[in-house]
Design a protein around this motif. Structure first.
Motif, PDB file in Angstrom:
ATOM      1  N   ILE A  24      -1.602  18.416  -7.671  1.00 44.34           N
ATOM      2  CA  ILE A  24      -1.346  17.167  -8.402  1.00 44.34           C
ATOM      3  C   ILE A  24      -0.692  17.457  -9.762  1.00 44.34           C
ATOM      4  O   ILE A  24       0.239  16.758 -10.180  1.00 44.34           O
ATOM      5  N   VAL A  25      -1.173  18.514 -10.437  1.00 45.69           N
ATOM      6  CA  VAL A  25      -0.545  18.892 -11.720  1.00 45.69           C
ATOM      7  C   VAL A  25       0.932  19.203 -11.482  1.00 45.69           C
ATOM      8  O   VAL A  25       1.817  18.744 -12.225  1.00 45.69           O
ATOM      9  N   PHE A  26       1.186  19.969 -10.431  1.00 43.41           N
ATOM     10  CA  PHE A  26       2.572  20.327 -10.112  1.00 43.41           C
ATOM     11  C   PHE A  26       3.395  19.078  -9.799  1.00 43.41           C
ATOM     12  O   PHE A  26       4.529  18.928 -10.265  1.00 43.41           O
ATOM     13  N   LEU A  27       2.773  18.195  -9.028  1.00 46.05           N
ATOM     14  CA  LEU A  27       3.475  16.960  -8.636  1.00 46.05           C
ATOM     15  C   LEU A  27       3.847  16.138  -9.877  1.00 46.05           C
ATOM     16  O   LEU A  27       4.989  15.665  -9.998  1.00 46.05           O
ATOM     17  N   ALA A  28       2.887  16.005 -10.804  1.00 44.85           N
ATOM     18  CA  ALA A  28       3.136  15.195 -12.011  1.00 44.85           C
ATOM     19  C   ALA A  28       4.300  15.772 -12.804  1.00 44.85           C
ATOM     20  O   ALA A  28       5.216  15.043 -13.221  1.00 44.85           O
ATOM     21  N   LEU A  29       4.298  17.089 -12.981  1.00 50.22           N
ATOM     22  CA  LEU A  29       5.356  17.691 -13.791  1.00 50.22           C
ATOM     23  C   LEU A  29       6.678  17.787 -13.005  1.00 50.22           C
ATOM     24  O   LEU A  29       7.750  17.727 -13.602  1.00 50.22           O
ATOM     25  N   LEU A  30       6.565  17.886 -11.694  1.00 48.98           N
ATOM     26  CA  LEU A  30       7.782  17.872 -10.868  1.00 48.98           C
ATOM     27  C   LEU A  30       8.467  16.512 -10.986  1.00 48.98           C
ATOM     28  O   LEU A  30       9.698  16.423 -11.102  1.00 48.98           O
ATOM     29  N   LEU A  31       7.663  15.450 -10.968  1.00 52.36           N
ATOM     30  CA  LEU A  31       8.220  14.099 -11.120  1.00 52.36           C
ATOM     31  C   LEU A  31       8.915  13.953 -12.470  1.00 52.36           C
ATOM     32  O   LEU A  31      10.001  13.384 -12.569  1.00 52.36           O
ATOM     33  N   LEU A  32       8.259  14.477 -13.519  1.00 47.56           N
ATOM     34  CA  LEU A  32       8.875  14.433 -14.858  1.00 47.56           C
ATOM     35  C   LEU A  32      10.215  15.173 -14.843  1.00 47.56           C
ATOM     36  O   LEU A  32      11.186  14.715 -15.443  1.00 47.56           O
ATOM     37  N   PHE A  33      10.219  16.326 -14.166  1.00 42.07           N
ATOM     38  CA  PHE A  33      11.442  17.129 -14.076  1.00 42.07           C
ATOM     39  C   PHE A  33      12.577  16.326 -13.432  1.00 42.07           C
ATOM     40  O   PHE A  33      13.677  16.217 -13.977  1.00 42.07           O
ATOM     41  N   LEU A  35      12.781  13.109 -13.012  1.00 38.17           N
ATOM     42  CA  LEU A  35      13.088  11.904 -13.786  1.00 38.17           C
ATOM     43  C   LEU A  35      14.035  12.220 -14.939  1.00 38.17           C
ATOM     44  O   LEU A  35      15.021  11.511 -15.171  1.00 38.17           O
ATOM     45  N   PHE A  36      13.718  13.303 -15.644  1.00 39.00           N
ATOM     46  CA  PHE A  36      14.539  13.592 -16.827  1.00 39.00           C
ATOM     47  C   PHE A  36      15.844  14.305 -16.479  1.00 39.00           C
ATOM     48  O   PHE A  36      16.814  14.182 -17.230  1.00 39.00           O
TER      49      PHE A  36
ATOM     50  N   PRO B 164      15.010  20.276 -18.297  1.00 39.11           N
ATOM     51  CA  PRO B 164      13.811  19.771 -17.608  1.00 39.11           C
ATOM     52  C   PRO B 164      13.197  20.753 -16.618  1.00 39.11           C
ATOM     53  O   PRO B 164      12.005  20.699 -16.356  1.00 39.11           O
ATOM     54  N   ARG B 165      14.005  21.677 -16.075  1.00 41.95           N
ATOM     55  CA  ARG B 165      13.427  22.598 -15.067  1.00 41.95           C
ATOM     56  C   ARG B 165      12.343  23.492 -15.669  1.00 41.95           C
ATOM     57  O   ARG B 165      11.479  24.003 -14.968  1.00 41.95           O
ATOM     58  N   ILE B 167       9.986  22.558 -17.374  1.00 39.85           N
ATOM     59  CA  ILE B 167       8.690  21.849 -17.276  1.00 39.85           C
ATOM     60  C   ILE B 167       7.815  22.536 -16.220  1.00 39.85           C
ATOM     61  O   ILE B 167       6.598  22.643 -16.373  1.00 39.85           O
ATOM     62  N   LEU B 168       8.476  23.012 -15.160  1.00 41.90           N
ATOM     63  CA  LEU B 168       7.725  23.586 -14.035  1.00 41.90           C
ATOM     64  C   LEU B 168       6.942  24.830 -14.445  1.00 41.90           C
ATOM     65  O   LEU B 168       5.908  25.147 -13.860  1.00 41.90           O
ATOM     66  N   ALA B 171       3.677  23.814 -15.550  1.00 44.51           N
ATOM     67  CA  ALA B 171       2.781  23.492 -14.423  1.00 44.51           C
ATOM     68  C   ALA B 171       2.242  24.773 -13.802  1.00 44.51           C
ATOM     69  O   ALA B 171       1.050  24.872 -13.494  1.00 44.51           O
ATOM     70  N   LEU B 286       4.090   7.655 -16.552  1.00 39.48           N
ATOM     71  CA  LEU B 286       4.072   8.461 -15.326  1.00 39.48           C
ATOM     72  C   LEU B 286       2.820   9.338 -15.218  1.00 39.48           C
ATOM     73  O   LEU B 286       2.094   9.289 -14.220  1.00 39.48           O
ATOM     74  N   ILE B 290      -0.675   8.929 -12.748  1.00 36.58           N
ATOM     75  CA  ILE B 290      -1.106   9.967 -11.794  1.00 36.58           C
ATOM     76  C   ILE B 290      -2.525  10.434 -12.127  1.00 36.58           C
ATOM     77  O   ILE B 290      -3.357  10.622 -11.261  1.00 36.58           O
ATOM     78  N   VAL B 434      -3.245  16.857 -17.956  1.00 37.10           N
ATOM     79  CA  VAL B 434      -3.276  16.258 -16.606  1.00 37.10           C
ATOM     80  C   VAL B 434      -4.369  16.932 -15.779  1.00 37.10           C
ATOM     81  O   VAL B 434      -5.153  16.261 -15.095  1.00 37.10           O
ATOM     82  N   ILE B 438      -7.629  15.360 -13.931  1.00 38.84           N
ATOM     83  CA  ILE B 438      -7.918  15.525 -12.492  1.00 38.84           C
ATOM     84  C   ILE B 438      -9.340  16.059 -12.311  1.00 38.84           C
ATOM     85  O   ILE B 438     -10.099  15.574 -11.460  1.00 38.84           O
TER      86      ILE B 438
END
Lengths: 120, 444
Positions: A24-33, A35-36, B164-165, B167-168, B171, B286, B290, B434, B438
């Protein structure tokens, strides 16, 4: 058996929580990626359309070219503009002397800070 | 001053001291009544003379002093507090945190009379004491969101928006949280306690305090009786954050070769004001949709950033990033330090938490670096990532980014990685918040 490892019963549930949570953490930040990444492309596209509409789109730039400039380039341009406009090479040669008057206040007066009547 | 005045002053001071001692002895009599009532009664009944009474009073006074009540645990913790202050002043390790925490540890471990259920309202765990009131901000999770407000108001997300990449990487480094969680479960902590301990791997002090105040506060959580682990978790998180320059470099060097460490990254593009304003709003909606559990932290973080980037609330942003965060840091550091009262803190569990915390920082750093190398497999040759910046995915802002910069310069003195490293660093802050949300939703 040399070593007997006792695994707590909760560990199974823990593994599920850990995997799901990390996903879920990955998903949240992947979505941000995404999106931006998309937002930057959208804003770039919008600027391009405005320039085309107003006829200011430079002819030597192909339509699919990236319009973004690096921070370093932006800094170099800003420095060039500053040097061109704001550096005072030419002075007006006019001297202005302003008289500065102070309002008298006994609080800042030096004379009251001296003990004139000190007796030894 | 003339000698006769000095003499008069000394005599006056001696009288005042005698008066205070007398008053104190009188008061200690009343305090100590339940403890040694029998002694007093017998002394009164037998009609002992004035000297015996004075002796009795002095004995009681001594029983109230720190010297009488000190335990070896108190002395060990005071030594730890002094070590923190020394590290902060001598080596400049996170002085803004370690000086308040170190002083707090000393304050929290000054021994005082606690027998017989008497509440002198002195200690941080005693109802009604000033420290207890200040500690409410920790126990109820009030301070961490305020700290996040300040962090938001001082953080520039430009590097993250421009690449933005990256960001990963923020994560990826959160793997430390979840592996530490499993490690804590394996070592016998129950589920909510393990969740609170795991968050140390996020390398984010306020988040660690926030989650431990919810999951390991000594109450019943998730149907399980938890222990109060706020103190050990907070101290472990902040200590290791201060020790990031010591913990991270060996891991970074172990997982990269010299060629990788000298990779030059493309300079970040200029980011428009519009993008900077859109970012906190969109990211807030966003991420909190989540993980609603992270709302207090991320809500304040992005609110603070909006204050900064909007350009029309400069005064509010200035307050949030200066006075407000300073005040909260003082209160948070001091109370977290004081919560390490030896009888509560010095347990085998605290040692386990410290061991797990160190491992979690190592795992988180490794996670970020390895993921950066994986990303390089899919990147074009002119757009590679320097894997060192993966280490900044842990959210110790800006310490880990600074460590990356120093390591980068060590192998190429013209390769400045600081701004690139800031992207995973701030992404790590978002990621750990985040993750905390969770954990809360799973374990509360």
């Amino acid at each position: 058996m040399f070593l007997e490892i006792q695994i707590p019963a909760t560990i199974e549930e823990g593994i599920v929580i850990a995997f799901t949570g990390y996903a879920i953490v990955f998903l949240a930040l992947l979505l941000l990626f995404y999106l931006f990444s998309g937002l930057s492309k959208f804003l770039s596209w919008q600027i391009r359309q405005n320039l085309i509409k107003t006829g200011r789109f430079p002819k030597h730039i192909k339509k699919e070219d990236d319009l973004h400039i690096s921070g370093e380039t932006a800094a170099a341009i800003a420095m060039a503009i500053y040097l061109c406009r704001d550096l005072h090479d030419d002075e007006s040669n006019v001297l202005t002397i302003k008289k500065i008057s102070k309002v008298y206040s006994p609080w800042s007066s030096k004379i009251y800070g001296i003990n004139r009547w000190r007796k030894s | 001053m003339k000698p006769q005045y000095k003499k008069a002053l000394t005599v006056a001071a001696a009288i005042v001291v005698l008066f205070i001692v007398h008053t104190l002895l009188h008061q200690t009599n009343s305090f100590a009544a339940p403890v040694s009532a029998a002694g007093i009664t017998s002394a009164e009944n037998s009609g002992l003379n004035f000297g015996a009474e004075v002796l009795n009073g002095i004995q009681k006074f001594i029983s109230f002093t720190g010297f009488r009540n000190a335990s070896s645990g108190n002395l060990i913790m005071i030594a730890v507090g002094l070590l923190f202050i020394f590290l902060a002043i001598r080596f400049d390790y996170e002085p803004l945190l370690l000086v308040p925490i170190g002083t707090g540890i000393i304050i929290g471990n000054i021994p005082f009379f606690q027998d017989g259920g008497i509440n002198l309202q002195l200690g941080i765990y005693q109802q009604g004491s000033v420290l207890n009131y200040l500690y409410y901000g920790v126990v109820k999770g009030i301070y961490p969101p305020l700290i996040f407000l300040g962090i938001g108001a001082m953080t520039d997300f430009s590097s993250l928006i421009s690449s933005p990449r990256l960001i990963l990487l923020g994560a990826a480094a959160q793997v430390g949280i979840f592996l530490t969680f499993l490690g804590a479960l394996y070592l016998g902590f129950n589920m909510p306690e393990a969740g609170a301990i795991g968050i140390i791997g996020g390398a984010d002090g306020p988040t660690a305090i926030f989650l431990s105040s919810k999951l390991a506060n000594g109450s019943i959580v998730h149907g399980l009786q938890t222990k109060n682990l706020i103190g050990p978790i907070a101290i472990a998180a902040y200590s290791y954050m201060a020790l990031v320059p010591v913990i991270q470099p060996p891991v970074m060097r172990l997982l990269t070769n010299k060629k990788e460490r000298t990779i030059r990254m493309k300079p970040a593009r200029a980011v428009s004001k519009r993008e900077k304003i859109i970012f906190p709003i969109v990211a807030l909606i966003l991420t909190t949709f989540i993980s609603p559990g992270a709302l207090p932290l991320l809500g304040m973080l992005f609110f603070g950033n909006l204050l900064k980037e909007s350009g029309v609330t400069k005064r509010l942003a200035d307050t949030a990033r200066t006075s407000l965060i300073d005040i909260v840091t003082i209160l948070l550091g001091l109370t977290v330090g004081a919560s390490t009262q030896a009888d509560v803190f010095l347990t085998s569990q605290s040692i386990l938490i410290f061991v797990l915390g160190a491992l979690s920082f190592v795992v988180a750093t490794a996670g970020g670096v390895i993921f950066a190398k994986v990303m390089n497999l899919f990147s074009s040759s002119d757009n590679k990532i320097n894997p060192l910046i993966g280490a900044a995915g842990v959210s110790a802002v800006p310490d880990s980014a600074r460590v990356v910069q120093t390591e980068g310069l060590r192998y190429d003195s013209t390769n400045h990685l600081l701004m690139h490293a800031m992207a995973p660093n701030v992404a790590g802050v978002i990621g750990s918040a985040v993750a905390a949300g969770i954990m809360m939703s799973f374990l509360m």
